[in-house]
Design a protein around this motif. Structure first.
Motif, PDB file in Angstrom:
ATOM      1  N   THR A  96       0.785  -1.231   0.000  1.00  0.00           N
ATOM      2  CA  THR A  96       0.000   0.000   0.000  1.00  0.00           C
ATOM      3  C   THR A  96       0.818   1.283   0.000  1.00  0.00           C
ATOM      4  O   THR A  96       0.237   2.367  -0.073  1.00  0.00           O
ATOM      5  N   GLY A  97       2.150   1.198   0.060  1.00  0.00           N
ATOM      6  CA  GLY A  97       2.960   2.402   0.255  1.00  0.00           C
ATOM      7  C   GLY A  97       3.661   2.940  -0.971  1.00  0.00           C
ATOM      8  O   GLY A  97       4.577   3.762  -0.840  1.00  0.00           O
ATOM      9  N   ALA A  98       3.253   2.523  -2.171  1.00  0.00           N
ATOM     10  CA  ALA A  98       3.997   2.898  -3.377  1.00  0.00           C
ATOM     11  C   ALA A  98       4.058   4.398  -3.601  1.00  0.00           C
ATOM     12  O   ALA A  98       5.006   4.901  -4.222  1.00  0.00           O
ATOM     13  N   ASN A  99       3.076   5.137  -3.102  1.00  0.00           N
ATOM     14  CA  ASN A  99       3.046   6.586  -3.336  1.00  0.00           C
ATOM     15  C   ASN A  99       3.711   7.384  -2.222  1.00  0.00           C
ATOM     16  O   ASN A  99       3.666   8.617  -2.226  1.00  0.00           O
ATOM     17  N   ALA A 133       3.875  -5.951  -8.608  1.00  0.00           N
ATOM     18  CA  ALA A 133       3.241  -4.809  -9.262  1.00  0.00           C
ATOM     19  C   ALA A 133       3.381  -3.550  -8.419  1.00  0.00           C
ATOM     20  O   ALA A 133       3.651  -2.462  -8.943  1.00  0.00           O
ATOM     21  N   GLN A 134       3.217  -3.693  -7.103  1.00  0.00           N
ATOM     22  CA  GLN A 134       3.323  -2.523  -6.222  1.00  0.00           C
ATOM     23  C   GLN A 134       4.767  -2.023  -6.143  1.00  0.00           C
ATOM     24  O   GLN A 134       5.015  -0.815  -6.080  1.00  0.00           O
ATOM     25  N   THR A 135       5.726  -2.951  -6.128  1.00  0.00           N
ATOM     26  CA  THR A 135       7.130  -2.541  -6.096  1.00  0.00           C
ATOM     27  C   THR A 135       7.506  -1.832  -7.386  1.00  0.00           C
ATOM     28  O   THR A 135       8.186  -0.798  -7.370  1.00  0.00           O
ATOM     29  N   ALA A 136       7.062  -2.356  -8.514  1.00  0.00           N
ATOM     30  CA  ALA A 136       7.322  -1.682  -9.793  1.00  0.00           C
ATOM     31  C   ALA A 136       6.696  -0.297  -9.798  1.00  0.00           C
ATOM     32  O   ALA A 136       7.306   0.673 -10.284  1.00  0.00           O
ATOM     33  N   ALA A 137       5.496  -0.162  -9.229  1.00  0.00           N
ATOM     34  CA  ALA A 137       4.834   1.144  -9.181  1.00  0.00           C
ATOM     35  C   ALA A 137       5.616   2.120  -8.315  1.00  0.00           C
ATOM     36  O   ALA A 137       5.708   3.312  -8.642  1.00  0.00           O
ATOM     37  N   ALA A 138       6.189   1.650  -7.205  1.00  0.00           N
ATOM     38  CA  ALA A 138       6.984   2.522  -6.344  1.00  0.00           C
ATOM     39  C   ALA A 138       8.229   3.008  -7.077  1.00  0.00           C
ATOM     40  O   ALA A 138       8.570   4.203  -7.029  1.00  0.00           O
ATOM     41  N   ILE A 139       8.906   2.107  -7.763  1.00  0.00           N
ATOM     42  CA  ILE A 139      10.119   2.470  -8.510  1.00  0.00           C
ATOM     43  C   ILE A 139       9.783   3.453  -9.621  1.00  0.00           C
ATOM     44  O   ILE A 139      10.453   4.475  -9.793  1.00  0.00           O
ATOM     45  N   GLY A 145      12.043   4.123 -13.152  1.00  0.00           N
ATOM     46  CA  GLY A 145      11.700   2.991 -14.007  1.00  0.00           C
ATOM     47  C   GLY A 145      12.239   3.137 -15.410  1.00  0.00           C
ATOM     48  O   GLY A 145      12.945   4.105 -15.708  1.00  0.00           O
ATOM     49  N   PRO A 146      11.930   2.137 -16.260  1.00  0.00           N
ATOM     50  CA  PRO A 146      10.955   1.066 -16.035  1.00  0.00           C
ATOM     51  C   PRO A 146      11.505  -0.059 -15.159  1.00  0.00           C
ATOM     52  O   PRO A 146      12.706  -0.247 -15.047  1.00  0.00           O
ATOM     53  N   ALA A 147      10.553  -0.803 -14.565  1.00  0.00           N
ATOM     54  CA  ALA A 147      10.887  -1.978 -13.770  1.00  0.00           C
ATOM     55  C   ALA A 147       9.872  -3.063 -14.124  1.00  0.00           C
ATOM     56  O   ALA A 147       8.694  -2.935 -13.797  1.00  0.00           O
ATOM     57  N   VAL A 148      10.319  -4.100 -14.811  1.00  0.00           N
ATOM     58  CA  VAL A 148       9.433  -5.163 -15.292  1.00  0.00           C
ATOM     59  C   VAL A 148       9.800  -6.458 -14.578  1.00  0.00           C
ATOM     60  O   VAL A 148      10.952  -6.924 -14.671  1.00  0.00           O
ATOM     61  N   HIS A 149       8.851  -7.025 -13.874  1.00  0.00           N
ATOM     62  CA  HIS A 149       9.121  -8.200 -13.057  1.00  0.00           C
ATOM     63  C   HIS A 149       9.712  -9.335 -13.886  1.00  0.00           C
ATOM     64  O   HIS A 149       9.229  -9.664 -14.965  1.00  0.00           O
TER      65      HIS A 149
END
Length: 254
Positions: A96-99, A133-139, A145-149
């Motif tokens: 929940t903390g990506a932002n 998905a949340q970690t990629a959104a934080a990065i 980014g980009p950060a693709v799992h």
């Protein structure tokens, strides 16, 4: 926390590290290296070996937390409520903390320059794969980014089990020649430094003596993190050598 997240000194140290990281990578990208900065399987702290590059494309590998991003929201909650680390609360933060993060000072400009030079940026984190998905959104929200799992973002349990990062570094190295790495803990460079039973003074000696001493700023780049992790472990006797202690002759009196 005050030093890492609030001080000008903390920002300056991060900018300095990322400026050196960028400059090194751009130099190495122009003069293709023969060997990666990733240790080969079978290496030891006494006898490290490095993977050959062959003709693989170039990449850098970075840790995420307190290397690429600052977890300001999580640390705020911990400081305000005087809490100690709790895995369940950290899991909720990942979800929940990506932002509520910021990039480490200097990171955005450095990673942009590295990508412009044709070098792939890969993140290797011990965040959970279930929260990819949340970690990629934080990065990406922090401008890094980009950060693709499983392509440019590798997470805990993606390869093998647990927090060991060497299996993920080995997987990245099958696809890329890794010319530089950055992290805030020694385990971001090799799991050998986190071997069970390795005494804290010996861990420090290994990091600060040949052959590893020559890697700092020369392929391996360390970000300062006095907040958490193996770097702040140790007893009084581990930290202060017995032959280098001093006692005020006036004792406790002013």
């Amino acid at each position: 926390m005050q030093w890492l997240y609030g001080s000008g000194e903390g920002a300056a140290a991060s900018i300095q590290a990322y400026d050196a990281f960028r400059a090194y990578v751009l130099r190495r990208a122009r003069a293709r290296p023969r060997h990666s900065v990733v240790l080969a399987e079978g290496s030891t702290l006494a006898a490290p070996r490095f993977l050959p590059c062959g003709r693989r494309p170039l990449a850098v590998v970075l840790d995420v937390d307190e290397t690429a991003i600052q977890n300001l929201g999580y640390e705020y909650d911990e400081a305000l409520n005087r809490r100690s680390y709790d895995q369940d609360r950290w899991n909720r933060w990942e979800r929940t903390g990506a932002n509520a993060v910021l990039p480490m000072p200097g990171a955005v400009a450095a990673l942009r320059a590295i990508r412009r030079a044709g070098v792939t940026v890969i993140f290797n984190s011990n965040r959970m794969a279930a929260h990819a998905a949340q970690t990629a959104a934080a990065i990406e929200g922090a401008g890094l980014g980009p950060a693709v799992h499983r392509r440019t973002l590798w997470l805990q349990n993606d390869i093998g089990q647990g927090s060991a990062k060497d299996p993920r570094r080995a997987e990245v190295s099958r696809r890329y020649c890794v010319i530089a790495m950055a992290g805030d803990q020694l385990g971001d460079f090799s799991d050998l430094f986190n071997a069970r039973g390795l005494p804290i003074p010996e861990r420090r000696r290994a990091a600060s003596s040949p052959p590893f001493a020559g890697l700092w700023g020369n392929g391996w780049f360390m970000l300062s993190n006095p907040v958490y992790g193996p770097s702040i472990r140790g007893t009084f006797d581990d930290v202060f050598p017995a032959d280098r202690r001093w006692s005020d002759p006036q004792g406790g009196n002013d």
